[in-house]
Write a protein that holds these residues in place. Sequence first.
Motif, PDB file in Angstrom:
ATOM      1  N   LYS A 199       0.042  12.058   6.706  1.00 13.38           N
ATOM      2  CA  LYS A 199      -1.324  11.774   6.254  1.00 13.38           C
ATOM      3  C   LYS A 199      -1.256  10.909   5.005  1.00 13.38           C
ATOM      4  O   LYS A 199      -0.551  11.240   4.049  1.00 13.38           O
ATOM      5  CB  LYS A 199      -2.057  13.092   5.963  1.00 13.38           C
ATOM      6  CG  LYS A 199      -3.510  12.896   5.563  1.00 13.38           C
ATOM      7  CD  LYS A 199      -3.728  12.949   4.090  1.00 13.38           C
ATOM      8  CE  LYS A 199      -5.120  12.506   3.690  1.00 13.38           C
ATOM      9  NZ  LYS A 199      -5.390  12.638   2.257  1.00 13.38           N
ATOM     10  N   GLY A 220      -3.608   9.126   2.034  1.00 10.31           N
ATOM     11  CA  GLY A 220      -4.942   9.186   1.443  1.00 10.31           C
ATOM     12  C   GLY A 220      -5.389   7.836   0.925  1.00 10.31           C
ATOM     13  O   GLY A 220      -4.583   6.922   0.724  1.00 10.31           O
ATOM     14  N   THR A 221      -6.692   7.753   0.695  1.00 10.32           N
ATOM     15  CA  THR A 221      -7.273   6.509   0.192  1.00 10.32           C
ATOM     16  C   THR A 221      -6.612   6.084  -1.115  1.00 10.32           C
ATOM     17  O   THR A 221      -6.398   4.893  -1.356  1.00 10.32           O
ATOM     18  CB  THR A 221      -8.786   6.705  -0.056  1.00 10.32           C
ATOM     19  OG1 THR A 221      -9.335   7.399   1.061  1.00 10.32           O
ATOM     20  CG2 THR A 221      -9.510   5.386  -0.228  1.00 10.32           C
ATOM     21  N   ASP A 255      -7.099  15.845   4.618  1.00  9.36           N
ATOM     22  CA  ASP A 255      -5.997  16.799   4.446  1.00  9.36           C
ATOM     23  C   ASP A 255      -6.140  17.898   5.501  1.00  9.36           C
ATOM     24  O   ASP A 255      -5.190  18.222   6.229  1.00  9.36           O
ATOM     25  CB  ASP A 255      -6.026  17.393   3.030  1.00  9.36           C
ATOM     26  CG  ASP A 255      -5.850  16.312   1.972  1.00  9.36           C
ATOM     27  OD1 ASP A 255      -5.008  15.428   2.180  1.00  9.36           O
ATOM     28  OD2 ASP A 255      -6.557  16.351   0.949  1.00  9.36           O
ATOM     29  N   THR A 279       0.255  10.964  -1.207  1.00  8.91           N
ATOM     30  CA  THR A 279      -0.839  10.797  -2.151  1.00  8.91           C
ATOM     31  C   THR A 279      -0.383   9.970  -3.356  1.00  8.91           C
ATOM     32  O   THR A 279       0.650   9.302  -3.272  1.00  8.91           O
ATOM     33  CB  THR A 279      -1.404  12.193  -2.538  1.00  8.91           C
ATOM     34  OG1 THR A 279      -2.518  12.004  -3.399  1.00  8.91           O
ATOM     35  CG2 THR A 279      -0.382  13.090  -3.196  1.00  8.91           C
ATOM     36  N   VAL A 303       0.358  11.090  -6.428  1.00  9.46           N
ATOM     37  CA  VAL A 303       1.255  11.787  -7.366  1.00  9.46           C
ATOM     38  C   VAL A 303       2.530  12.145  -6.609  1.00  9.46           C
ATOM     39  O   VAL A 303       2.508  12.252  -5.382  1.00  9.46           O
ATOM     40  CB  VAL A 303       0.653  13.100  -7.958  1.00  9.46           C
ATOM     41  CG1 VAL A 303      -0.249  12.810  -9.124  1.00  9.46           C
ATOM     42  CG2 VAL A 303      -0.053  13.903  -6.904  1.00  9.46           C
ATOM     43  N   ALA A 306      -5.562  23.323  -9.216  1.00  6.29           N
ATOM     44  CA  ALA A 306      -5.537  22.252  -8.227  1.00  6.29           C
ATOM     45  C   ALA A 306      -6.911  21.604  -8.199  1.00  6.29           C
ATOM     46  O   ALA A 306      -7.797  22.049  -7.493  1.00  6.29           O
ATOM     47  CB  ALA A 306      -5.162  22.798  -6.857  1.00  6.29           C
ATOM     48  N   GLY A 307      -7.071  20.586  -9.013  1.00  5.60           N
ATOM     49  CA  GLY A 307      -8.376  19.934  -9.135  1.00  5.60           C
ATOM     50  C   GLY A 307      -8.928  19.528  -7.782  1.00  5.60           C
ATOM     51  O   GLY A 307      -8.189  19.161  -6.881  1.00  5.60           O
ATOM     52  N   SER A 347      -8.955  11.251  -7.015  1.00  9.61           N
ATOM     53  CA  SER A 347      -9.002  10.029  -7.805  1.00  9.61           C
ATOM     54  C   SER A 347     -10.275   9.263  -7.441  1.00  9.61           C
ATOM     55  O   SER A 347     -11.068   9.709  -6.621  1.00  9.61           O
ATOM     56  CB  SER A 347      -7.751   9.207  -7.523  1.00  9.61           C
ATOM     57  OG  SER A 347      -7.544   9.148  -6.144  1.00  9.61           O
ATOM     58  N   GLY A 372     -10.334   8.778  -3.636  1.00  6.14           N
ATOM     59  CA  GLY A 372      -9.993   9.926  -2.793  1.00  6.14           C
ATOM     60  C   GLY A 372     -11.136  10.934  -2.780  1.00  6.14           C
ATOM     61  O   GLY A 372     -12.104  10.790  -3.510  1.00  6.14           O
ATOM     62  N   THR A 373     -11.005  11.971  -1.924  1.00  7.09           N
ATOM     63  CA  THR A 373     -12.108  12.930  -1.847  1.00  7.09           C
ATOM     64  C   THR A 373     -11.739  14.303  -2.378  1.00  7.09           C
ATOM     65  O   THR A 373     -12.431  14.856  -3.216  1.00  7.09           O
ATOM     66  CB  THR A 373     -12.616  13.115  -0.399  1.00  7.09           C
ATOM     67  OG1 THR A 373     -11.478  13.395   0.397  1.00  7.09           O
ATOM     68  CG2 THR A 373     -13.347  11.901   0.097  1.00  7.09           C
ATOM     69  N   GLY A 374     -10.661  14.883  -1.888  1.00  3.60           N
ATOM     70  CA  GLY A 374     -10.475  16.316  -2.087  1.00  3.60           C
ATOM     71  C   GLY A 374      -9.630  16.720  -3.284  1.00  3.60           C
ATOM     72  O   GLY A 374      -9.632  17.870  -3.691  1.00  3.60           O
ATOM     73  N   GLY A 375      -8.857  15.787  -3.880  1.00  2.51           N
ATOM     74  CA  GLY A 375      -7.936  16.181  -4.935  1.00  2.51           C
ATOM     75  C   GLY A 375      -6.853  17.064  -4.354  1.00  2.51           C
ATOM     76  O   GLY A 375      -6.544  16.991  -3.156  1.00  2.51           O
ATOM     77  N   MET A 376      -6.243  17.924  -5.199  1.00  6.44           N
ATOM     78  CA  MET A 376      -5.091  18.706  -4.746  1.00  6.44           C
ATOM     79  C   MET A 376      -5.522  19.951  -3.972  1.00  6.44           C
ATOM     80  O   MET A 376      -4.776  20.455  -3.147  1.00  6.44           O
ATOM     81  CB  MET A 376      -4.261  19.070  -5.975  1.00  6.44           C
ATOM     82  CG  MET A 376      -2.790  19.269  -5.801  1.00  6.44           C
ATOM     83  SD  MET A 376      -1.899  18.325  -4.566  1.00  6.44           S
ATOM     84  CE  MET A 376      -1.661  16.739  -5.334  1.00  6.44           C
TER      85      MET A 376
HETATM   86  N1  LIG Z   1      -2.089  20.561  -9.599  1.00  4.10           N
HETATM   87  C1  LIG Z   1      -2.096  19.245  -9.312  1.00  4.10           C
HETATM   88  N2  LIG Z   1      -0.917  18.606  -9.090  1.00  4.10           N
HETATM   89  C2  LIG Z   1      -0.901  17.280  -8.782  1.00  4.10           C
HETATM   90  N3  LIG Z   1      -2.017  16.515  -8.693  1.00  4.10           N
HETATM   91  C3  LIG Z   1      -3.229  17.080  -8.896  1.00  4.10           C
HETATM   92  C4  LIG Z   1      -3.318  18.485  -9.215  1.00  4.10           C
HETATM   93  N4  LIG Z   1      -4.637  18.785  -9.349  1.00  4.10           N
HETATM   94  C5  LIG Z   1      -5.323  17.655  -9.129  1.00  4.10           C
HETATM   95  N5  LIG Z   1      -4.510  16.611  -8.860  1.00  4.10           N
HETATM   96  C6  LIG Z   1      -4.991  15.244  -8.585  1.00  4.10           C
HETATM   97  O1  LIG Z   1      -5.115  15.033  -7.183  1.00  4.10           O
HETATM   98  C7  LIG Z   1      -5.099  13.621  -6.982  1.00  4.10           C
HETATM   99  C8  LIG Z   1      -4.844  13.295  -5.521  1.00  4.10           C
HETATM  100  O2  LIG Z   1      -5.974  13.635  -4.771  1.00  4.10           O
HETATM  101  P1  LIG Z   1      -6.872  12.532  -4.023  1.00  4.10           P
HETATM  102  O3  LIG Z   1      -7.327  11.512  -5.005  1.00  4.10           O
HETATM  103  O4  LIG Z   1      -7.907  13.239  -3.224  1.00  4.10           O
HETATM  104  O5  LIG Z   1      -5.770  11.869  -3.138  1.00  4.10           O
HETATM  105  P2  LIG Z   1      -5.738  11.313  -1.668  1.00  4.10           P
HETATM  106  O6  LIG Z   1      -6.634  10.110  -1.632  1.00  4.10           O
HETATM  107  O7  LIG Z   1      -4.282  10.970  -1.538  1.00  4.10           O
HETATM  108  O8  LIG Z   1      -6.186  12.404  -0.741  1.00  4.10           O
HETATM  109  C9  LIG Z   1      -4.033  13.143  -7.925  1.00  4.10           C
HETATM  110  O9  LIG Z   1      -4.269  11.837  -8.326  1.00  4.10           O
HETATM  111  C10 LIG Z   1      -4.077  14.128  -9.094  1.00  4.10           C
HETATM  112  O10 LIG Z   1      -4.698  13.570 -10.217  1.00  4.10           O
END
Ligand SMILES: Nc1ncnc2c1ncn2[C@@H]1O[C@H](COP(=O)(O)OP(=O)(O)O)[C@@H](O)[C@H]1O
Length: 375
Positions: A10, A12-13, A151, A170, A172, A204-205, A209, A212-216
């Motif tokens: 997968k 992500g954006t 995700d 992703t 990070v 896990a925010g 970004s 992106g939508t869901g964060g971690m």
């Molecule tokens: N505990 C954590 N560990 C790592 N990254 C985290 C955590 N909590 C939040 N994040 C954030 O999640 C982001 C990735 O999520 P997201 O932007 O939705 O990515 P994607 O587009 O790959 O789905 C990272 O850029 C980071 O800032």
Amino acid sequence: MNHSQTIVIKIGTSSLAQPETGKLALSTIAALVETLTELRQLGYDVVLVSSGAVGVGCSRLKLTERPKKIATKQAIAAVGQGRLIRVYDDLFTALNQPIAQILLTRRELMERSCYVNAKNTFDALFELGVIPIVNENDTVAIEELKFGDNDTLSALVASLINANWLFILTDVDRLYSADPRTFPDAKPIKVVNSLQLDQLQVKAGNKGSQWGTGGMSTKLTAARLATSVGVTTVITHGKKPENLLKIINGEDIGTKFEAQLKNDNARKRWIAYGLLPRGKLYLDKGAVKAISQKGKSLLAAGILKVEGSFDSADAVQLCDETGQEIARGIVNYNQEEINKIKGNHSNQIPELLGYDGGGTIVHRDNLVINGTFKN
Ligand SMILES: Nc1ncnc2c1ncn2[C@@H]1O[C@H](COP(=O)(O)OP(=O)(O)O)[C@@H](O)[C@H]1O
Ligand SMILES: N[C@@H](CCC(=O)OP(=O)(O)O)C(=O)O
């Protein structure tokens, strides 16, 4: 050659688009295409779950942020999805690798026949040597029945096709004890076993970004779901897709979530994750023990309370007295009928309902214990 392994990747954006401009990160996409083609040539069955329809659509229409209005988002996804798949097709074609586009909605996976059909289509594409590229069908998906984030979609696809690996790429390099953007001292987490995953205490925010939508947090939900059906899940950086093969070969890159025992019962995987529960049954201690430890079917006598509005053949959550979900299953009666017969012995059902629909509320073949497939 390895013919037996199936891999879902997968992206992500946040990895597909440049953070500053929202334009496509072409070098990342090209590296991904090279890696997936190599994996395919090594004999792996490969599925790419790619986000980016909304992000690419925004960039095409020169919008500077994701719109909030649903109809606008759906329209933009229709613009972006076509462009996205065109870019993939151009790059994969340069390497002689055929691809296919699969757009799924939650509603389809709930229908057993559609679920089985989708699985058969994936198998047929693998046999043809094709790499399917999956996204949610954002243009028609309705809000209440959305995967919502890719995700979760990728974990459900991994479950559907009984994959061995799920890679979540992703922006990070791995999971940290908190969002490293806001907490630079956050500790990296390298391996998580199923017990640790249940108790994981990370910040896990869920903001993600800019694009992106869901964060971690949605990635952790996906890891829980996928590992519970036997899929080893890895969160790693999208900028270095070439790491995938290194990770498969045991290198310590990214965060690895260890899989629980694999279960080949496709129907049970569908009950656990294809279906959306429509209600809740609260069970007494005896019933909890009977279904979770003794592998028994659920009878009316052990039901304390009914919540939700559902028909027979719908999925429901089976909970203990406190409302904690312990299992999921397909009911043989609707909520009105269960309300009438709950707490009663099976032989009283004909008298209470005026007809005999059988003594079992959820048969054990239609019941999955907390997604772990113990029975
Ligand atoms: N505990 C954590 N560990 C790592 N990254 C985290 C955590 N909590 C939040 N994040 C954030 O999640 C982001 C990735 O999520 P997201 O932007 O939705 O990515 P994607 O587009 O790959 O789905 C990272 O850029 C980071 O800032
Ligand atoms: N289906 C949406 C996916 C949205 C999504 O989950 O995005 P991301 O958090 O970047 O994986 C799209 O293609 O834009």
